[in-house]
Design an enzyme around this catalytic site. Sequence first.
Site, PDB file in Angstrom:
ATOM      1  N   GLY A 124     -11.721 -33.340  22.024  1.00  0.00           N
ATOM      2  CA  GLY A 124     -12.042 -33.459  23.450  1.00  0.00           C
ATOM      3  C   GLY A 124     -10.849 -33.061  24.307  1.00  0.00           C
ATOM      4  O   GLY A 124      -9.998 -32.292  23.871  1.00  0.00           O
TER       5      GLY A 124
ATOM      6  N   ASN B  39     -12.630 -23.792  14.709  1.00  0.00           N
ATOM      7  CA  ASN B  39     -13.569 -23.054  15.563  1.00  0.00           C
ATOM      8  C   ASN B  39     -13.530 -23.515  17.017  1.00  0.00           C
ATOM      9  O   ASN B  39     -13.458 -22.691  17.930  1.00  0.00           O
ATOM     10  CB  ASN B  39     -14.996 -23.269  15.037  1.00  0.00           C
ATOM     11  N   GLY B  40     -13.593 -24.832  17.207  1.00  0.00           N
ATOM     12  CA  GLY B  40     -13.610 -25.382  18.569  1.00  0.00           C
ATOM     13  C   GLY B  40     -12.325 -25.053  19.303  1.00  0.00           C
ATOM     14  O   GLY B  40     -12.351 -24.583  20.451  1.00  0.00           O
TER      15      GLY B  40
ATOM     16  N   ILE C 228      -9.634 -27.079   7.337  1.00  0.00           N
ATOM     17  CA  ILE C 228      -9.627 -27.502   5.940  1.00  0.00           C
ATOM     18  C   ILE C 228     -10.935 -27.061   5.272  1.00  0.00           C
ATOM     19  O   ILE C 228     -10.976 -26.769   4.084  1.00  0.00           O
ATOM     20  CB  ILE C 228      -9.411 -29.032   5.879  1.00  0.00           C
ATOM     21  N   ASP C 229     -12.008 -26.962   6.094  1.00  0.00           N
ATOM     22  CA  ASP C 229     -13.322 -26.560   5.554  1.00  0.00           C
ATOM     23  C   ASP C 229     -13.361 -25.078   5.173  1.00  0.00           C
ATOM     24  O   ASP C 229     -14.318 -24.638   4.559  1.00  0.00           O
ATOM     25  CB  ASP C 229     -14.434 -26.810   6.589  1.00  0.00           C
TER      26      ASP C 229
ATOM     27  N   GLU D 227     -20.026 -33.028   2.975  1.00  0.00           N
ATOM     28  CA  GLU D 227     -20.508 -33.944   4.022  1.00  0.00           C
ATOM     29  C   GLU D 227     -21.690 -33.397   4.825  1.00  0.00           C
ATOM     30  O   GLU D 227     -22.525 -34.170   5.294  1.00  0.00           O
ATOM     31  CB  GLU D 227     -19.375 -34.307   4.989  1.00  0.00           C
TER      32      GLU D 227
ATOM     33  N   TYR E 293      -9.952 -38.798   4.293  1.00  0.00           N
ATOM     34  CA  TYR E 293      -8.713 -38.986   5.052  1.00  0.00           C
ATOM     35  C   TYR E 293      -7.481 -38.977   4.154  1.00  0.00           C
ATOM     36  O   TYR E 293      -6.385 -38.672   4.626  1.00  0.00           O
ATOM     37  CB  TYR E 293      -8.792 -40.264   5.908  1.00  0.00           C
ATOM     38  N   MET E 294      -7.668 -39.293   2.877  1.00  0.00           N
ATOM     39  CA  MET E 294      -6.527 -39.196   1.948  1.00  0.00           C
ATOM     40  C   MET E 294      -6.165 -37.728   1.739  1.00  0.00           C
ATOM     41  O   MET E 294      -4.996 -37.371   1.619  1.00  0.00           O
ATOM     42  CB  MET E 294      -6.871 -39.841   0.612  1.00  0.00           C
TER      43      MET E 294
ATOM     44  N   ARG F  32      -6.922 -35.138   3.900  1.00  0.00           N
ATOM     45  CA  ARG F  32      -6.461 -34.495   5.143  1.00  0.00           C
ATOM     46  C   ARG F  32      -5.004 -34.820   5.470  1.00  0.00           C
ATOM     47  O   ARG F  32      -4.317 -34.035   6.118  1.00  0.00           O
ATOM     48  CB  ARG F  32      -7.327 -34.954   6.325  1.00  0.00           C
TER      49      ARG F  32
HETATM   50  N1  LIG Z   1     -16.531 -24.199  22.984  1.00  0.00           N
HETATM   51  C1  LIG Z   1     -15.347 -24.745  23.327  1.00  0.00           C
HETATM   52  N2  LIG Z   1     -14.683 -24.290  24.420  1.00  0.00           N
HETATM   53  C2  LIG Z   1     -13.509 -24.834  24.776  1.00  0.00           C
HETATM   54  N3  LIG Z   1     -12.884 -25.811  24.087  1.00  0.00           N
HETATM   55  C3  LIG Z   1     -13.498 -26.301  23.004  1.00  0.00           C
HETATM   56  C4  LIG Z   1     -14.757 -25.798  22.561  1.00  0.00           C
HETATM   57  N4  LIG Z   1     -15.116 -26.482  21.447  1.00  0.00           N
HETATM   58  C5  LIG Z   1     -14.137 -27.372  21.215  1.00  0.00           C
HETATM   59  N5  LIG Z   1     -13.158 -27.262  22.126  1.00  0.00           N
HETATM   60  C6  LIG Z   1     -11.940 -28.059  22.199  1.00  0.00           C
HETATM   61  O1  LIG Z   1     -11.154 -27.745  21.046  1.00  0.00           O
HETATM   62  C7  LIG Z   1     -10.530 -28.911  20.534  1.00  0.00           C
HETATM   63  C8  LIG Z   1     -10.791 -29.046  19.059  1.00  0.00           C
HETATM   64  O2  LIG Z   1     -12.189 -28.927  18.764  1.00  0.00           O
HETATM   65  P1  LIG Z   1     -12.828 -29.606  17.489  1.00  0.00           P
HETATM   66  O3  LIG Z   1     -14.209 -29.094  17.363  1.00  0.00           O
HETATM   67  O4  LIG Z   1     -12.659 -31.084  17.555  1.00  0.00           O
HETATM   68  O5  LIG Z   1     -11.915 -29.162  16.287  1.00  0.00           O
HETATM   69  P2  LIG Z   1     -11.736 -27.754  15.566  1.00  0.00           P
HETATM   70  O6  LIG Z   1     -10.912 -26.900  16.426  1.00  0.00           O
HETATM   71  O7  LIG Z   1     -11.055 -28.124  14.306  1.00  0.00           O
HETATM   72  O8  LIG Z   1     -13.106 -27.189  15.356  1.00  0.00           O
HETATM   73  C9  LIG Z   1     -11.029 -30.073  21.344  1.00  0.00           C
HETATM   74  O9  LIG Z   1      -9.997 -30.484  22.208  1.00  0.00           O
HETATM   75  C10 LIG Z   1     -12.232 -29.540  22.068  1.00  0.00           C
HETATM   76  O10 LIG Z   1     -12.370 -30.116  23.339  1.00  0.00           O
HETATM   77  O1  LIG Z   2     -13.043 -38.252  11.654  1.00  0.00           O
HETATM   78  P1  LIG Z   2     -12.687 -37.033  12.406  1.00  0.00           P
HETATM   79  O2  LIG Z   2     -11.281 -36.945  12.800  1.00  0.00           O
HETATM   80  O3  LIG Z   2     -13.605 -36.769  13.551  1.00  0.00           O
HETATM   81  O4  LIG Z   2     -12.861 -35.835  11.416  1.00  0.00           O
HETATM   82  C1  LIG Z   2     -13.961 -35.589  10.593  1.00  0.00           C
HETATM   83  C2  LIG Z   2     -14.060 -34.097  10.395  1.00  0.00           C
HETATM   84  O5  LIG Z   2     -12.822 -33.538  10.108  1.00  0.00           O
HETATM   85  C3  LIG Z   2     -12.950 -32.490   9.168  1.00  0.00           C
HETATM   86  O6  LIG Z   2     -12.355 -32.893   7.968  1.00  0.00           O
HETATM   87  C4  LIG Z   2     -12.289 -31.254   9.699  1.00  0.00           C
HETATM   88  O7  LIG Z   2     -12.776 -30.977  10.963  1.00  0.00           O
HETATM   89  P2  LIG Z   2     -12.032 -30.005  11.970  1.00  0.00           P
HETATM   90  O8  LIG Z   2     -11.880 -28.700  11.259  1.00  0.00           O
HETATM   91  O9  LIG Z   2     -12.928 -29.935  13.161  1.00  0.00           O
HETATM   92  O10 LIG Z   2     -10.704 -30.596  12.279  1.00  0.00           O
HETATM   93  C5  LIG Z   2     -14.450 -32.320   8.971  1.00  0.00           C
HETATM   94  O11 LIG Z   2     -14.727 -31.853   7.694  1.00  0.00           O
HETATM   95  C6  LIG Z   2     -14.939 -33.695   9.291  1.00  0.00           C
HETATM   96  O12 LIG Z   2     -16.256 -33.725   9.722  1.00  0.00           O
HETATM   97 MG   LIG Z   3     -14.690 -27.642  14.122  1.00  0.00          MG
END
Ligand SMILES: Nc1ncnc2c1ncn2[C@@H]1O[C@H](COP(=O)(O)OP(=O)(O)O)[C@@H](O)[C@H]1O
Ligand SMILES: O=P(O)(O)OC[C@H]1O[C@](O)(COP(=O)(O)O)[C@@H](O)[C@@H]1O
Ligand SMILES: [Mg+2]
Length: 535
Positions: free
Chosen positions: A252, A277-278, A306-307, A406, A458-459, A461
């Site tokens: 977030g 991705n996010g 990690i995925d 998962e 979590y172990m 990660r």
């Molecule tokens: N479509 C998006 N556009 C902008 N920021 C995003 C978007 N999706 C996720 N984020 C931001 O990227 C950060 C990480 O996203 P998250 O999905 O939790 O992890 P990851 O990057 O590992 O996929 C968060 O702070 C989230 O608010």
């Molecule tokens: O408990 P959290 O911190 O939300 O993380 C759980 C998620 O983290 C992961 O291990 C990795 O996720 P991200 O790549 O978004 O960091 C996922 O496989 C799992 O769903």
């Molecule tokens: Mg993600």
Amino acid sequence: MGSISHVITATNPTLPHLTLTRSRGLRLYHFNSRLLPMPPARVSKKAGVFAELGHRSTVPIVIDFSDPDWKTKFQEDFERRFRLPHITDIFPDDPPIPSTFCLKMRTPMDKDFPGHYSSNDDWHGYINNNDRVLLKTIYYSSPTSAGAECIDPDCTWVEQWVHRAGPREKIYYKPEKVKAAIVTCGGLCPGLNDVIRQIVITLEIYGAKKIVGIPFGYRGFSDKELTEVQLSRKVVQNIHLSGGSLLGVSRGGPGVSDIVDSLEERGIDMLFVLGGNGTHAGANAIHNECRKRHLKVSVIGVPKTIDNDILLMDKTFGFDTAVEEAQRAINSAYIEAHSAYHGIGVVKLMGRSSGFIAMQASLSSGQVDICLIPEVPFNLHEPHGVLSHLKYLLETKGSAVVCVAEGAGQNLLQKTNATDASGNVVFGDIGVYIQQETKKYFKEIGVHADVKYIDPTYMIRACRANASDGILCTVLGQNAVHGAFAGYSGITVGLCNTHYAYFPIPEVISHPRLVDPNSRMWHRCLTSTGQPDFI
Ligand SMILES: Nc1ncnc2c1ncn2[C@@H]1O[C@H](COP(=O)(O)OP(=O)(O)O)[C@@H](O)[C@H]1O
Ligand SMILES: O=P(O)(O)OC[C@H]1O[C@](O)(COP(=O)(O)O)[C@@H](O)[C@@H]1O
Ligand SMILES: [Mg+2]
């Protein structure tokens, strides 16, 4: 327009194993054994061109294979899509300067360093901007070849080149003036500290003096309580010896506009964003917003997942460590199961959309009887489902081990509409569900079963990176800095056929990279476990 019904576009690089077809006027595509409707926004009306996804074209849609020039057109479009956004796109008159990154150094490094050697020396080991890496290396002689990724019905060989990563001879930032920031977002992943460390070290080699860490992911840009962390070689020297992130992570956080306001206030010229991705979607939006505001900022991603679910890359950092660490959980499950009368061990591993960790961990352990991944549907209770196979395994082997990702079997669980702070759907616990259903099933049929469940998420990660990930992180971190000084922005760096390459961010995050159920690797996994189809 060529007849879509025979168009096989396996349009890698972005949609591997994608087959376009038409049913009752609907455009459908086969994706990893699923027939999905083509999103209308992605469908181009013109043959031989590709539809726009956002402001960048990412998805090749319809190719007119009767056009004798289709291959050239495909390649030109590919070249356009994979062109790296550069600072000179918005600052065309910005002059480059000779690089301060030099592979020949004199010792001791005095305070006037860098600059002992001018870039006029004969050899520096720089990458030429026109250097390329071949994205696909297999020639499939037929669409029926295992794992074939074809563009046309004849599976014609089409070279697809991506940009080689590394230091350039000319740079677009004066190192002594640069303020560089690093941020780590999303969940933890082994290797984050290794990448942070290498970014800092490489920035210093260029001569950068102002290097800061933004604490706790994107949140650190808006939370006034959180202050920037000053970084230097001295600060990061030993951080790779432990897991986690020196800077902290979060999900977030603020919107893109607030983040860019903060970049402006802080005077940041280079932003290194470590995340999945996010995070990369966020990094790309930050890059676009900077362009809109005419800010000279290089935004460079380093894929942290990690995925292993980022497109086009051999693997992402942390993945190898995760597979290695998962062995311990699988081995414990095996020992528990093997030592119990009619023991069943269930291990849940990470993988929201992609089953790479579960597949590779199952393959390498050799102790898994059933591997379940999100990409391959399965039944639990039906006559050919997982439970009846478990019964067979208890009868024939006396014990069994199940490894489940998962994101697998989410269709079997009750849906909640819950999402995490980043908007990711919160999954039901498939591991607990399998454990409970297995217990119920054997009770009902009156067969003893001793079911043990392990969730090592979590172990795993929190581990520090293993040697192979350590090297990957080091090279990715260095190349991220080279990319920023070279003036690129909105790019990310990855390993491609054992070489390092830069990619425009949208090309690697249009959807998660998935295990292809028709791939050799998944078939190898099935050969190893000996499991049947559970359908
Ligand atoms: N479509 C998006 N556009 C902008 N920021 C995003 C978007 N999706 C996720 N984020 C931001 O990227 C950060 C990480 O996203 P998250 O999905 O939790 O992890 P990851 O990057 O590992 O996929 C968060 O702070 C989230 O608010
Ligand atoms: O408990 P959290 O911190 O939300 O993380 C759980 C998620 O983290 C992961 O291990 C990795 O996720 P991200 O790549 O978004 O960091 C996922 O496989 C799992 O769903
Ligand atoms: Mg993600």
